[in-house]
Scaffold this active site. Structure first.
Site, PDB file in Angstrom:
ATOM      1  N   TYR A 119      34.314 -33.334   9.904  1.00 27.06           N
ATOM      2  CA  TYR A 119      32.994 -33.188   9.266  1.00 27.06           C
ATOM      3  C   TYR A 119      33.067 -33.694   7.826  1.00 27.06           C
ATOM      4  O   TYR A 119      32.242 -34.488   7.372  1.00 27.06           O
ATOM      5  CB  TYR A 119      32.548 -31.711   9.291  1.00 27.06           C
ATOM      6  CG  TYR A 119      31.433 -31.414   8.319  1.00 27.06           C
ATOM      7  CD1 TYR A 119      30.120 -31.768   8.613  1.00 27.06           C
ATOM      8  CD2 TYR A 119      31.686 -30.812   7.081  1.00 27.06           C
ATOM      9  CE1 TYR A 119      29.095 -31.523   7.699  1.00 27.06           C
ATOM     10  CE2 TYR A 119      30.671 -30.558   6.173  1.00 27.06           C
ATOM     11  CZ  TYR A 119      29.380 -30.923   6.490  1.00 27.06           C
ATOM     12  OH  TYR A 119      28.370 -30.694   5.589  1.00 27.06           O
ATOM     13  N   SER A 143      28.210 -33.203   0.412  1.00 28.03           N
ATOM     14  CA  SER A 143      28.758 -31.845   0.359  1.00 28.03           C
ATOM     15  C   SER A 143      29.874 -31.777  -0.666  1.00 28.03           C
ATOM     16  O   SER A 143      30.602 -32.762  -0.881  1.00 28.03           O
ATOM     17  CB  SER A 143      29.305 -31.480   1.737  1.00 28.03           C
ATOM     18  OG  SER A 143      30.108 -30.327   1.674  1.00 28.03           O
ATOM     19  N   LYS A 200      31.298 -37.154   5.644  1.00 29.26           N
ATOM     20  CA  LYS A 200      30.574 -37.156   4.356  1.00 29.26           C
ATOM     21  C   LYS A 200      31.210 -38.165   3.400  1.00 29.26           C
ATOM     22  O   LYS A 200      30.508 -38.917   2.713  1.00 29.26           O
ATOM     23  CB  LYS A 200      30.576 -35.756   3.725  1.00 29.26           C
ATOM     24  CG  LYS A 200      29.789 -34.719   4.507  1.00 29.26           C
ATOM     25  CD  LYS A 200      28.301 -35.031   4.552  1.00 29.26           C
ATOM     26  CE  LYS A 200      27.502 -34.007   5.314  1.00 29.26           C
ATOM     27  NZ  LYS A 200      26.154 -34.458   5.668  1.00 29.26           N
TER      28      LYS A 200
HETATM   29  P1  NAD Z   1      20.758 -28.178  10.018  1.00 25.51           P
HETATM   30  O1  NAD Z   1      21.623 -28.349  11.214  1.00 25.51           O
HETATM   31  O2  NAD Z   1      19.920 -26.967   9.932  1.00 25.51           O
HETATM   32  O3  NAD Z   1      19.823 -29.458   9.831  1.00 25.51           O
HETATM   33  C1  NAD Z   1      20.202 -30.743  10.279  1.00 25.51           C
HETATM   34  C2  NAD Z   1      19.059 -31.266  11.117  1.00 25.51           C
HETATM   35  O4  NAD Z   1      19.383 -32.578  11.599  1.00 25.51           O
HETATM   36  C3  NAD Z   1      18.768 -30.404  12.347  1.00 25.51           C
HETATM   37  O5  NAD Z   1      17.399 -30.118  12.397  1.00 25.51           O
HETATM   38  C4  NAD Z   1      19.209 -31.275  13.532  1.00 25.51           C
HETATM   39  O6  NAD Z   1      18.430 -31.030  14.679  1.00 25.51           O
HETATM   40  C5  NAD Z   1      18.996 -32.662  12.960  1.00 25.51           C
HETATM   41  N1  NAD Z   1      19.821 -33.726  13.552  1.00 25.51           N
HETATM   42  C6  NAD Z   1      21.170 -33.773  13.691  1.00 25.51           C
HETATM   43  N2  NAD Z   1      21.522 -34.943  14.272  1.00 25.51           N
HETATM   44  C7  NAD Z   1      20.368 -35.635  14.514  1.00 25.51           C
HETATM   45  C8  NAD Z   1      20.070 -36.887  15.096  1.00 25.51           C
HETATM   46  N3  NAD Z   1      21.033 -37.683  15.582  1.00 25.51           N
HETATM   47  N4  NAD Z   1      18.783 -37.275  15.176  1.00 25.51           N
HETATM   48  C9  NAD Z   1      17.788 -36.475  14.705  1.00 25.51           C
HETATM   49  N5  NAD Z   1      17.999 -35.284  14.141  1.00 25.51           N
HETATM   50  C10 NAD Z   1      19.282 -34.872  14.047  1.00 25.51           C
HETATM   51  O7  NAD Z   1      21.712 -28.291   8.735  1.00 25.51           O
HETATM   52  P2  NAD Z   1      21.366 -28.047   7.212  1.00 25.51           P
HETATM   53  O8  NAD Z   1      22.162 -26.877   6.779  1.00 25.51           O
HETATM   54  O9  NAD Z   1      19.918 -28.087   6.993  1.00 25.51           O
HETATM   55  O10 NAD Z   1      22.062 -29.323   6.578  1.00 25.51           O
HETATM   56  C11 NAD Z   1      21.356 -30.511   6.318  1.00 25.51           C
HETATM   57  C12 NAD Z   1      22.346 -31.554   5.819  1.00 25.51           C
HETATM   58  O11 NAD Z   1      23.020 -31.045   4.672  1.00 25.51           O
HETATM   59  C13 NAD Z   1      23.432 -31.908   6.834  1.00 25.51           C
HETATM   60  O12 NAD Z   1      23.710 -33.288   6.743  1.00 25.51           O
HETATM   61  C14 NAD Z   1      24.623 -31.101   6.361  1.00 25.51           C
HETATM   62  O13 NAD Z   1      25.843 -31.685   6.727  1.00 25.51           O
HETATM   63  C15 NAD Z   1      24.416 -31.129   4.858  1.00 25.51           C
HETATM   64  N6  NAD Z   1      25.086 -30.014   4.169  1.00 25.51           N
HETATM   65  C16 NAD Z   1      24.784 -28.737   4.554  1.00 25.51           C
HETATM   66  C17 NAD Z   1      25.437 -27.676   3.931  1.00 25.51           C
HETATM   67  C18 NAD Z   1      25.160 -26.251   4.334  1.00 25.51           C
HETATM   68  O14 NAD Z   1      25.918 -25.364   3.957  1.00 25.51           O
HETATM   69  N7  NAD Z   1      24.098 -25.954   5.087  1.00 25.51           N
HETATM   70  C19 NAD Z   1      26.363 -27.926   2.914  1.00 25.51           C
HETATM   71  C20 NAD Z   1      26.618 -29.243   2.533  1.00 25.51           C
HETATM   72  C21 NAD Z   1      25.963 -30.288   3.177  1.00 25.51           C
HETATM   73  C1  UD1 Z   2      32.135 -24.510   4.922  1.00 27.86           C
HETATM   74  C2  UD1 Z   2      32.852 -25.794   5.197  1.00 27.86           C
HETATM   75  C3  UD1 Z   2      32.235 -26.913   4.382  1.00 27.86           C
HETATM   76  C4  UD1 Z   2      30.744 -27.006   4.654  1.00 27.86           C
HETATM   77  C5  UD1 Z   2      30.090 -25.658   4.403  1.00 27.86           C
HETATM   78  C6  UD1 Z   2      28.625 -25.673   4.793  1.00 27.86           C
HETATM   79  C7  UD1 Z   2      35.130 -25.192   5.817  1.00 27.86           C
HETATM   80  C8  UD1 Z   2      36.576 -25.305   5.457  1.00 27.86           C
HETATM   81  N1  UD1 Z   2      34.271 -25.660   4.921  1.00 27.86           N
HETATM   82  O1  UD1 Z   2      32.301 -24.212   3.538  1.00 27.86           O
HETATM   83  O2  UD1 Z   2      32.852 -28.143   4.711  1.00 27.86           O
HETATM   84  O3  UD1 Z   2      30.157 -27.993   3.822  1.00 27.86           O
HETATM   85  O4  UD1 Z   2      30.746 -24.647   5.183  1.00 27.86           O
HETATM   86  O5  UD1 Z   2      28.482 -25.809   6.171  1.00 27.86           O
HETATM   87  O6  UD1 Z   2      34.792 -24.692   6.878  1.00 27.86           O
HETATM   88  N2  UD1 Z   2      34.162 -16.280   5.272  1.00 27.86           N
HETATM   89  C9  UD1 Z   2      34.676 -15.073   5.704  1.00 27.86           C
HETATM   90  N3  UD1 Z   2      34.283 -14.611   6.927  1.00 27.86           N
HETATM   91  C10 UD1 Z   2      33.416 -15.290   7.744  1.00 27.86           C
HETATM   92  C11 UD1 Z   2      32.886 -16.531   7.274  1.00 27.86           C
HETATM   93  C12 UD1 Z   2      33.309 -17.003   6.037  1.00 27.86           C
HETATM   94  O7  UD1 Z   2      35.463 -14.430   5.007  1.00 27.86           O
HETATM   95  O8  UD1 Z   2      33.116 -14.818   8.850  1.00 27.86           O
HETATM   96  C13 UD1 Z   2      34.581 -16.781   3.944  1.00 27.86           C
HETATM   97  C14 UD1 Z   2      35.287 -18.117   3.991  1.00 27.86           C
HETATM   98  O9  UD1 Z   2      36.656 -17.941   4.183  1.00 27.86           O
HETATM   99  C15 UD1 Z   2      34.932 -18.694   2.615  1.00 27.86           C
HETATM  100  C16 UD1 Z   2      33.557 -18.095   2.310  1.00 27.86           C
HETATM  101  O10 UD1 Z   2      33.404 -16.988   3.178  1.00 27.86           O
HETATM  102  O11 UD1 Z   2      35.844 -18.232   1.655  1.00 27.86           O
HETATM  103  C17 UD1 Z   2      32.426 -19.071   2.561  1.00 27.86           C
HETATM  104  O12 UD1 Z   2      32.569 -19.597   3.877  1.00 27.86           O
HETATM  105  P1  UD1 Z   2      31.490 -20.591   4.521  1.00 27.86           P
HETATM  106  O13 UD1 Z   2      30.141 -20.000   4.410  1.00 27.86           O
HETATM  107  O14 UD1 Z   2      31.988 -20.958   5.882  1.00 27.86           O
HETATM  108  O15 UD1 Z   2      31.520 -21.855   3.552  1.00 27.86           O
HETATM  109  P2  UD1 Z   2      32.750 -22.788   3.089  1.00 27.86           P
HETATM  110  O16 UD1 Z   2      34.001 -22.434   3.770  1.00 27.86           O
HETATM  111  O17 UD1 Z   2      32.761 -22.802   1.606  1.00 27.86           O
END
Ligand code: NAD
Ligand code: UD1
Length: 339
Positions: free
Chosen positions: A150, A125, A154
């Site tokens: 969290y 991330s 990472k």
């Molecule tokens: P998500 O929660 O939709 O997908 C994660 C999946 O992992 C889920 O299906 C969950 O059931 C599964 N999981 C969690 N723990 C498990 C375990 N112990 N055994 C088996 N399955 C397990 O999340 P996502 O948004 O698809 O994110 C995927 C990855 O990307 C995550 O590692 C997340 O931290 C990372 N990531 C996501 C974002 C974002 O904004 N969505 C941003 C940066 C990084």
């Molecule tokens: C957040 C996490 C980041 C994670 C990512 C994906 C934090 C500090 N960071 O990123 O670690 O990898 O999600 O899961 O939580 N916002 C509003 N109102 C809302 C929701 C969000 O104004 O109800 C704003 C936030 O303040 C931010 C932007 O929208 O400025 C994006 O927020 P969000 O989608 O939560 O992502 P990040 O904060 O960038």
């Protein structure tokens, strides 16, 4: 063609990646405990792709289960999506987050070693850039100080994977640092399905638009940004998924560790997201301004040059596509996969 194990592949990013890998001709195996997803998502991946996906309901921490998966399938590479990702929950339950996120990584690496599988892509991330680095972030910047457990998981998992690759010269590791994935598959069949009150901006906006929530609170309008609201690098989840296809091609051909930002390189403010969503979809998103959210940065966005230079990958979709597809998913599935 190669077979890719998607650990956590039933989730938001994993399901979209499965569709793109299948379209590119890869075989896909999904292992997931459905702690934040459901089998219906995999059914819909099969429906979109017209191909079947071998699926295991299992905990990625469970070494015996992983050994079974590796013995029953000829896996060429692993993508490790399996993790807990709610920032606020990680502050309240740090031990749960460290246990789940670190142990899944360690169990995967151990089982891969036993099975002789040498290639892994990890879902990292932009949060690892922490608070110190200036935007836009480039891959060679040092990992920074995170504001929550969290983020620290990472940072720690990147370190673990780098150390493992340093010790085993045959190991190939790609760390993908995602920026802010939003949107959904254009079919409207798969998308983000957060449990409870969404933490992230786009699912909250969509749920307000569909009437599930009354109004959006914009967290802070006194940042040092053009309109005072925080700016992020939003990326369409289908573009992100295609980045994984490129990264699989790369990891199958190289060893050592490589890090890539997956972002567009262009930041948008919260206000711009709300305005674009309303305009593109013709629906109102009632909103108010509130306090800043603790731990939020004013700006986070990528320098995306390396992924283009090395992987030949760049984003193709714009903010209008992201808003349109997020809404298409939400209005066709107002309660997510629980119709
Ligand atoms: P998500 O929660 O939709 O997908 C994660 C999946 O992992 C889920 O299906 C969950 O059931 C599964 N999981 C969690 N723990 C498990 C375990 N112990 N055994 C088996 N399955 C397990 O999340 P996502 O948004 O698809 O994110 C995927 C990855 O990307 C995550 O590692 C997340 O931290 C990372 N990531 C996501 C974002 C974002 O904004 N969505 C941003 C940066 C990084
Ligand atoms: C957040 C996490 C980041 C994670 C990512 C994906 C934090 C500090 N960071 O990123 O670690 O990898 O999600 O899961 O939580 N916002 C509003 N109102 C809302 C929701 C969000 O104004 O109800 C704003 C936030 O303040 C931010 C932007 O929208 O400025 C994006 O927020 P969000 O989608 O939560 O992502 P990040 O904060 O960038």
């Amino acid at each position: 063609m190669s077979t890719v194990l998607l650990a956590g592949g039933a989730g938001y990013i994993g399901s979209h990646t499965a569709v793109e890998l299948l379209a590119a001709g890869y075989d896909v195996v999904i292992a997931d405990n459905y702690s934040n997803s459901c089998p219906e998502a995999v059914k819909r991946v099969e429906e979109i792709s017209g191909k079947s996906v071998r699926t295991y309901e299992c905990d990625i921490k469970d070494s015996a289960e992983l050994d079974r998966i590796f013995s029953e399938n000829s896996i060429d590479a692993v993508i490790h999506f399996a993790g807990l990702k709610a920032v606020g929950e990680s502050v309240a339950k740090p031990v749960l987050y460290y246990r789940n996120n670190i142990d899944t990584t360690l169990s995967l690496l151990e089982s891969m070693e036993r099975a002789g599988v040498k290639r892994i892509i990890f879902s990292s991330s932009a949060t690892v850039y922490g608070e110190e680095n200036p935007v836009p972030y480039t891959e060679e910047m040092p990992r920074g100080t995170c504001t929550n457990p969290y983020g620290w998981t990472k940072v720690m998992m990147e370190q673990i994977l780098e150390d493992a690759a340093r010790a085993d010269k045959e190991l190939a590791v790609v760390l993908l640092r995602y920026f802010n994935p939003i949107g959904a598959h254009p079919s409207g069949r798969i998308g983000e399905d957060p449990q409870g009150i969404p933490n992230n901006l786009m699912p909250y906006v969509s749920q307000v638009a569909v009437g599930r929530r009354e109004k959006l609170t914009i967290f802070g309008n006194d940042y040092d940004t053009p309109d005072g609201t925080a700016r992020r690098d939003y990326i369409h989840v289908v573009d992100l998924a295609k980045g994984h296809v490129k990264a699989i091609g790369y990891v199958l051909e190289h060893s050592g560790v490589e890090v890539f930002n997956l972002g567009t390189g262009t930041p948008y403010s919260v206000t711009e997201i709300v305005d674009t969503f309303e305009k593109v979809n013709g629906v109102p998103v009632p909103h108010v301004y509130g306090e800043r959210r603790p731990g939020d940065l004013p700006e986070s966005y990528a320098n995306a040059d390396k992924a283009l230079a090395v992987l030949g990958w760049q984003t193709e979709k714009d903010l209008s596509d992201m808003c349109r597809d997020a809404w298409n998913w939400q209005k066709n599935n107002p309660n997510g996969y629980n119709k």
